[in-house]
Design a protein around this motif. Structure first.
Motif, mmCIF file in Angstrom:
data_model
loop_
_atom_site.group_PDB
_atom_site.id
_atom_site.type_symbol
_atom_site.label_atom_id
_atom_site.label_comp_id
_atom_site.label_asym_id
_atom_site.label_seq_id
_atom_site.Cartn_x
_atom_site.Cartn_y
_atom_site.Cartn_z
ATOM 1 N N PHE A 17 0.858 -1.188 0.000
ATOM 2 C CA PHE A 17 0.000 0.000 0.000
ATOM 3 C C PHE A 17 0.887 1.228 0.000
ATOM 4 O O PHE A 17 1.696 1.404 0.883
ATOM 5 N N SER A 47 -0.426 4.466 -0.412
ATOM 6 C CA SER A 47 -1.105 5.586 0.233
ATOM 7 C C SER A 47 -2.401 5.053 0.833
ATOM 8 O O SER A 47 -2.654 3.854 0.799
ATOM 9 N N ARG A 48 -3.203 5.983 1.319
ATOM 10 C CA ARG A 48 -4.411 5.609 2.037
ATOM 11 C C ARG A 48 -5.393 4.844 1.146
ATOM 12 O O ARG A 48 -5.566 5.169 -0.018
ATOM 13 N N TRP A 49 -6.015 3.831 1.674
ATOM 14 C CA TRP A 49 -7.080 3.094 0.986
ATOM 15 C C TRP A 49 -8.259 3.090 1.942
ATOM 16 O O TRP A 49 -8.185 2.472 3.005
ATOM 17 N N GLY A 50 -9.305 3.823 1.622
ATOM 18 C CA GLY A 50 -10.381 4.022 2.590
ATOM 19 C C GLY A 50 -11.746 3.597 2.111
ATOM 20 O O GLY A 50 -11.878 2.815 1.162
ATOM 21 N N THR A 51 -12.756 4.150 2.767
ATOM 22 C CA THR A 51 -14.144 3.737 2.531
ATOM 23 C C THR A 51 -14.641 4.074 1.122
ATOM 24 O O THR A 51 -15.670 3.562 0.699
#
Ligand SMILES: CC(=O)N[C@H]1[C@@H](OP(=O)(O)OP(=O)(O)OC[C@H]2O[C@@H](n3ccc(=O)[nH]c3=O)[C@H](O)[C@@H]2O)O[C@H](CO)[C@H](O)[C@@H]1O
Ligand SMILES: [Mn+2]
Length: 140
Positions: free
Chosen positions: A48, A50-54
């Motif tokens: 990953f 960077s951010r992996w979000g909703t």
């Protein structure tokens, strides 16, 4: 909580990779159905950056393959033999998605895994294996 499940090995990496669809289908049917809303399936070597979000909680979510995101559609390594159930005709398909990261609503992923597994196995009965195994069926 993390649960580790061992999976059968094989002499061919193609077989190991392709069997993920069967594993996902079985896991969903045996333990996840009616218990979870979403499932994501990633290669064990995924990184990953960077951010992996909703925002990724969609019906069916796939990741554009890092090797082909700049290429013209004609360069995508889709299965090109009409005898395979993963066949895509010239002009068909939008992006080339990677087999190493996909997910979404449990019921949608269940349907996807079932279809890819069946098509892969039905191809195998006719001695045909798509260019990139389950990844080709996923792209179909
Ligand atoms: C970015 C991406 O999507 N990459 C795809 C690419 O290879 P990759 O180079 O990412 O393939 P890989 O070596 O990571 O193998 C795919 C995955 O299969 C599993 N594994 C593999 C070998 C093994 O002995 N045991 C085991 O468990 C493991 O989760 C691994 O991450 O082409 C493969 C062809 O099949 C798959 O389509 C991959 O998803
Ligand atoms: Mn990988």
């Amino acid at each position: 909580m993390l649960i580790v499940r061992s999976v059968p090995s094989s002499k061919r990496w193609q077989e190991i990779s392709a069997r993920r669809m069967e594993l996902i289908q079985t896991l969903i049917e045996e333990t996840l159905l009616n218990n979870v809303d979403y499932i994501f399936c990633l290669d064990v070597d995924s990184k990953f950056h960077s951010r992996w979000g909703t925002e990724s909680l969609g019906g069916l979510v796939a990741v554009i393959h890092p090797g082909y995101y700049q290429d013209d559609r004609s360069k995508f390594p889709y299965e090109r033999r009409p005898s395979s159930r993963a066949y895509l005709a010239p002009g068909e398909g939008d992006f080339y998605y990677c087999g190493g990261a996909f997910g979404g609503l449990l019921v949608e992923v269940h349907q996807l895994a079932k279809t890819c597994r069946k098509n892969f196995e039905d191809d195998a009965k006719e001695n045909i294996e798509a260019a990139w195994q389950e990844e080709s069926h996923l792209n179909r």
